[in-house]
Design an enzyme around this catalytic site. Sequence first.
Site, PDB file in Angstrom:
ATOM      1  CG  HIS A 147      -2.063   0.866   1.233  1.00  0.00           C
ATOM      2  ND1 HIS A 147      -1.947   2.235   1.176  1.00  0.00           N
ATOM      3  CD2 HIS A 147      -3.398   0.615   1.281  1.00  0.00           C
ATOM      4  CE1 HIS A 147      -3.150   2.777   1.189  1.00  0.00           C
ATOM      5  NE2 HIS A 147      -4.042   1.821   1.254  1.00  0.00           N
ATOM      6  CD  GLU A 251      -3.236   1.577  -2.326  1.00  0.00           C
ATOM      7  OE1 GLU A 251      -3.882   0.537  -2.082  1.00  0.00           O
ATOM      8  OE2 GLU A 251      -3.666   2.709  -2.048  1.00  0.00           O
TER       9      GLU A 251
HETATM   10  O1  TA6 Z   1      -6.088   1.324  -0.780  1.00  0.00           O
HETATM   11  C1  TA6 Z   1      -7.166   2.218  -0.709  1.00  0.00           C
HETATM   12  C2  TA6 Z   1      -7.958   1.937   0.562  1.00  0.00           C
HETATM   13  O2  TA6 Z   1      -8.521   0.649   0.536  1.00  0.00           O
HETATM   14  C3  TA6 Z   1      -9.011   3.032   0.721  1.00  0.00           C
HETATM   15  O3  TA6 Z   1     -10.311   2.515   0.553  1.00  0.00           O
HETATM   16  C4  TA6 Z   1      -8.762   3.557   2.138  1.00  0.00           C
HETATM   17  O4  TA6 Z   1      -9.537   2.832   3.074  1.00  0.00           O
HETATM   18  C5  TA6 Z   1      -7.262   3.296   2.278  1.00  0.00           C
HETATM   19  O5  TA6 Z   1      -7.087   1.997   1.714  1.00  0.00           O
HETATM   20  C6  TA6 Z   1      -6.699   3.435   3.675  1.00  0.00           C
HETATM   21  O6  TA6 Z   1      -7.203   2.427   4.503  1.00  0.00           O
HETATM   22  P1  TA6 Z   1      -6.768   2.471   6.072  1.00  0.00           P
HETATM   23  O7  TA6 Z   1      -7.359   1.220   6.665  1.00  0.00           O
HETATM   24  O8  TA6 Z   1      -5.264   2.486   6.108  1.00  0.00           O
HETATM   25  O9  TA6 Z   1      -7.335   3.754   6.608  1.00  0.00           O
END
Ligand code: TA6
Length: 277
Positions: A147, A251
Amino acid sequence: MSATDVVTLDRGNGTSCRIHRFGATVISWMCKNEEHIFVSSKAIFDNKKAIRGGIPIVFPNFGPWECGPQHGFARIRTWQLSQPPTKDSTGNIMATFTLEDTEDTRKMWNHRFKLTYKMTLLEETLQMEFTIENTGTEEFAFTCLLHTYFRVPDVRTVTISSLKGLTYTDKVKDDAKDVEQRDLVSIQENVDRVYIDTPTEHAIGNTAGGKTLLLQKYNLPDTVVWNPWQEKAAAMADLGDDDYVTMVCVEAGAVATPHTLAPSHSFQARQTFVVSA
Ligand code: TA6
């Protein structure tokens, strides 16, 4: 944040990488004195909450999860440094981190696994090799993703290549499916898209220092593009109100369909960042 929490790979010449053992989260990649990784100005380093920024590791589930926390538990566990930073004959520096199942992970998700995460810092490249081993006697299914939060001067000038013609799930529009029409994707609003079956390389333009970064991926067939934008950023306690302007998440993951791993088998994936120009 104590010194033992963070492992530093330093090549000199302003090129280094720092990895927090909590989540084996890359929190810095400096290439010739340019920082390419974003970490929130309000990130919390309490070894409980996922670090906001860097490169959190998403396993065994991308997104909301009925067994436990969103994005799984890998990013909220302290990993072992199984191979300390070592320089090879070409001057590249590598380090390896591991995470194995524990009683508390088995309570959430009753499977045996070993994750291995090898970082290699080259002159203008950062390579991350991620292996998932099924060390149990039952097959399991998972999704996984790296991520990455890239640090950028202004997200509104960032471009992302190699998404044209691809189907994506738009999480801002109730998971509606659509097809990308643009040669270069730009971000001017809240974006949260899962592009499916993407090419092995994206060029990300106008990143730190105005550089173009190549994101190369192996066995990570999908690409998520995310920026919370102003309103959602303001609602996130661990993200500065204006931080959304200087970050973009691109990502690499295997998230569109769960991957099944048989006992004693391994899943191997890789993500490489190259400073291109
Ligand atoms: O990768 C994008 C995502 O899935 C978004 O939907 C948002 O939730 C982000 O990840 C961050 O998630 P987190 O659980 O780290 O706040």
